[in-house]
Motif scaffolding. Sequence first.
Motif, PDB file in Angstrom:
ATOM      1  N   TRP A 242       0.966  -0.998   0.043  1.00 53.25           N
ATOM      2  CA  TRP A 242      -0.008  -0.151   0.051  1.00 53.25           C
ATOM      3  C   TRP A 242       0.784   1.286  -0.039  1.00 53.25           C
ATOM      4  N   VAL A 243       0.551   2.090  -0.827  1.00 57.66           N
ATOM      5  CA  VAL A 243       1.469   3.516  -1.033  1.00 57.66           C
ATOM      6  C   VAL A 243       0.364   4.547  -0.695  1.00 57.66           C
ATOM      7  N   TRP A 244       0.755   5.337   0.341  1.00 55.67           N
ATOM      8  CA  TRP A 244       0.281   6.453   0.931  1.00 55.67           C
ATOM      9  C   TRP A 244       0.779   7.649   0.044  1.00 55.67           C
ATOM     10  N   THR A 245       1.902   8.170   0.148  1.00 54.57           N
ATOM     11  CA  THR A 245       2.509   8.885  -0.744  1.00 54.57           C
ATOM     12  C   THR A 245       3.863   8.377  -1.494  1.00 54.57           C
ATOM     13  N   ASP A 246       4.524   9.254  -2.310  1.00 51.79           N
ATOM     14  CA  ASP A 246       6.051   8.971  -2.459  1.00 51.79           C
ATOM     15  C   ASP A 246       6.733   8.469  -1.497  1.00 51.79           C
ATOM     16  N   SER A 247       6.645   8.942  -0.251  1.00 52.71           N
ATOM     17  CA  SER A 247       7.571   8.908   0.676  1.00 52.71           C
ATOM     18  C   SER A 247       6.973   8.220   1.998  1.00 52.71           C
ATOM     19  N   GLU A 248       5.895   7.189   1.781  1.00 56.54           N
ATOM     20  CA  GLU A 248       5.165   6.554   2.736  1.00 56.54           C
ATOM     21  C   GLU A 248       4.613   5.417   2.220  1.00 56.54           C
ATOM     22  N   ILE A 249       5.108   4.173   2.362  1.00 58.52           N
ATOM     23  CA  ILE A 249       4.570   2.853   2.129  1.00 58.52           C
ATOM     24  C   ILE A 249       4.202   2.013   3.208  1.00 58.52           C
ATOM     25  N   THR A 250       3.528   0.995   3.025  1.00 57.40           N
ATOM     26  CA  THR A 250       3.012  -0.166   4.140  1.00 57.40           C
ATOM     27  C   THR A 250       3.357  -1.258   3.336  1.00 57.40           C
TER      28      THR A 250
ATOM     29  N   ALA B 127      -6.046 -16.226  -1.667  1.00 55.05           N
ATOM     30  CA  ALA B 127      -7.055 -15.847  -0.626  1.00 55.05           C
ATOM     31  C   ALA B 127      -6.239 -14.759   0.178  1.00 55.05           C
ATOM     32  N   ALA B 128      -4.851 -14.589   0.186  1.00 55.73           N
ATOM     33  CA  ALA B 128      -4.225 -13.517   0.891  1.00 55.73           C
ATOM     34  C   ALA B 128      -4.512 -12.180   0.210  1.00 55.73           C
ATOM     35  N   CYS B 129      -4.462 -12.405  -1.212  1.00 61.82           N
ATOM     36  CA  CYS B 129      -4.777 -11.184  -2.027  1.00 61.82           C
ATOM     37  C   CYS B 129      -6.451 -10.766  -1.793  1.00 61.82           C
ATOM     38  N   LEU B 130      -7.334 -11.477  -1.731  1.00 64.30           N
ATOM     39  CA  LEU B 130      -8.690 -11.342  -1.376  1.00 64.30           C
ATOM     40  C   LEU B 130      -8.916 -10.705  -0.084  1.00 64.30           C
ATOM     41  N   ILE B 131      -8.216 -11.082   0.895  1.00 65.43           N
ATOM     42  CA  ILE B 131      -8.251 -10.804   2.259  1.00 65.43           C
ATOM     43  C   ILE B 131      -7.667  -9.429   2.288  1.00 65.43           C
ATOM     44  N   PHE B 132      -6.690  -9.027   1.795  1.00 68.41           N
ATOM     45  CA  PHE B 132      -5.957  -7.612   1.804  1.00 68.41           C
ATOM     46  C   PHE B 132      -6.959  -6.763   0.881  1.00 68.41           C
ATOM     47  N   THR B 133      -7.465  -7.054  -0.117  1.00 66.21           N
ATOM     48  CA  THR B 133      -8.563  -6.413  -0.775  1.00 66.21           C
ATOM     49  C   THR B 133      -9.474  -5.920  -0.319  1.00 66.21           C
ATOM     50  N   PHE B 134     -10.295  -6.812   0.671  1.00 60.23           N
ATOM     51  CA  PHE B 134     -11.552  -6.574   1.231  1.00 60.23           C
ATOM     52  C   PHE B 134     -11.382  -6.021   2.690  1.00 60.23           C
ATOM     53  N   HIS B 135     -10.239  -6.336   3.250  1.00 62.31           N
ATOM     54  CA  HIS B 135      -9.957  -5.717   4.624  1.00 62.31           C
ATOM     55  C   HIS B 135      -8.857  -4.898   5.100  1.00 62.31           C
TER      56      HIS B 135
ATOM     57  N   LYS C  78      -8.797  -1.742   5.129  1.00 60.14           N
ATOM     58  CA  LYS C  78      -8.979  -0.780   6.294  1.00 60.14           C
ATOM     59  C   LYS C  78      -8.520  -1.065   7.403  1.00 60.14           C
ATOM     60  N   ASP C  79      -9.008  -2.609   7.821  1.00 57.13           N
ATOM     61  CA  ASP C  79      -8.701  -3.256   9.210  1.00 57.13           C
ATOM     62  C   ASP C  79      -7.129  -3.399   9.187  1.00 57.13           C
ATOM     63  N   ILE C  80      -6.584  -3.796   7.988  1.00 56.66           N
ATOM     64  CA  ILE C  80      -5.022  -4.213   8.001  1.00 56.66           C
ATOM     65  C   ILE C  80      -4.230  -3.047   8.197  1.00 56.66           C
ATOM     66  N   LEU C  81      -4.443  -2.054   7.252  1.00 55.47           N
ATOM     67  CA  LEU C  81      -3.733  -0.847   7.672  1.00 55.47           C
ATOM     68  C   LEU C  81      -3.697  -0.017   8.883  1.00 55.47           C
ATOM     69  N   ASP C  82      -5.156   0.052   9.535  1.00 55.72           N
ATOM     70  CA  ASP C  82      -5.284   0.407  10.739  1.00 55.72           C
ATOM     71  C   ASP C  82      -5.121   1.750  10.926  1.00 55.72           C
ATOM     72  N   SER C  83      -5.694   2.524   9.916  1.00 58.56           N
ATOM     73  CA  SER C  83      -5.136   3.772   9.919  1.00 58.56           C
ATOM     74  C   SER C  83      -6.522   4.903   9.972  1.00 58.56           C
ATOM     75  N   THR C  84      -6.393   5.733  10.800  1.00 57.59           N
ATOM     76  CA  THR C  84      -7.434   6.807  10.633  1.00 57.59           C
ATOM     77  C   THR C  84      -7.679   7.728   9.539  1.00 57.59           C
ATOM     78  N   ARG C  85      -6.528   7.511   8.747  1.00 60.19           N
ATOM     79  CA  ARG C  85      -6.562   8.548   7.239  1.00 60.19           C
ATOM     80  C   ARG C  85      -7.512   7.859   6.265  1.00 60.19           C
ATOM     81  N   ASP C  86      -8.138   8.553   5.404  1.00 59.19           N
ATOM     82  CA  ASP C  86      -8.878   7.961   4.494  1.00 59.19           C
ATOM     83  C   ASP C  86      -7.983   7.282   3.410  1.00 59.19           C
ATOM     84  N   LEU C  87      -8.311   5.998   3.055  1.00 60.38           N
ATOM     85  CA  LEU C  87      -7.880   5.198   2.121  1.00 60.38           C
ATOM     86  C   LEU C  87      -7.727   5.691   0.770  1.00 60.38           C
TER      87      LEU C  87
END
Length: 165
Positions: A29-37, A113-121, A123-132
């Motif tokens: 997951w890429v938030w900005t050019d200088s922040e990735i997860t 299965a891993a890709c599906l879980i990451f796709t649908f969840h 928001k929970d995985i990234l556990d961020s208060t920021r807007d996705l």
Amino acid sequence: MVLLLVFVTVLHLVTLAMLLISTVEKSWWVWTDSEITDLWYNCFHDNATNNWLCAATDENDWLQSVQALMVLSVVFSSISFLVFVGQLFTLSTGGLFYFTGLCQGFAGFTAFAACLIFTFHRKDILDSTRDLKTGHFGYCFILAWSCVPLLLISGVLYIHLRKKQ
């Protein structure tokens, strides 16, 4: 037949490398050019030192599921390749590579299965208060998704592949 054997072997090694890169590298997951997860770390780019500063991600059940499934996918694909090499020397003429194809199919389904879980969840995985909407999927996520059909295709090819002289 030799060309098919070489094609299947190269396809297997390419998908194994792609799986390993998508599991270990840091860009799910890429938030900005200088922040990735990724699956393991949250990283920030420090412009002063020109280095990535990484901290472990906050563990939750969904993230652990994705981590475990991606590692399992790499393990299944690795086992599949080792069994294939062993079967090349020990399998009788006319034998089929069922176990190799089955392991490769399991690798495809665990990556799926891993890709599906990451796709649908995410928001929970990234556990961020920021807007996705401020971020997007990274190249490792796309690489993992592209591995799924390649793994399944190579699994089917292994099942139909017969050992000849």
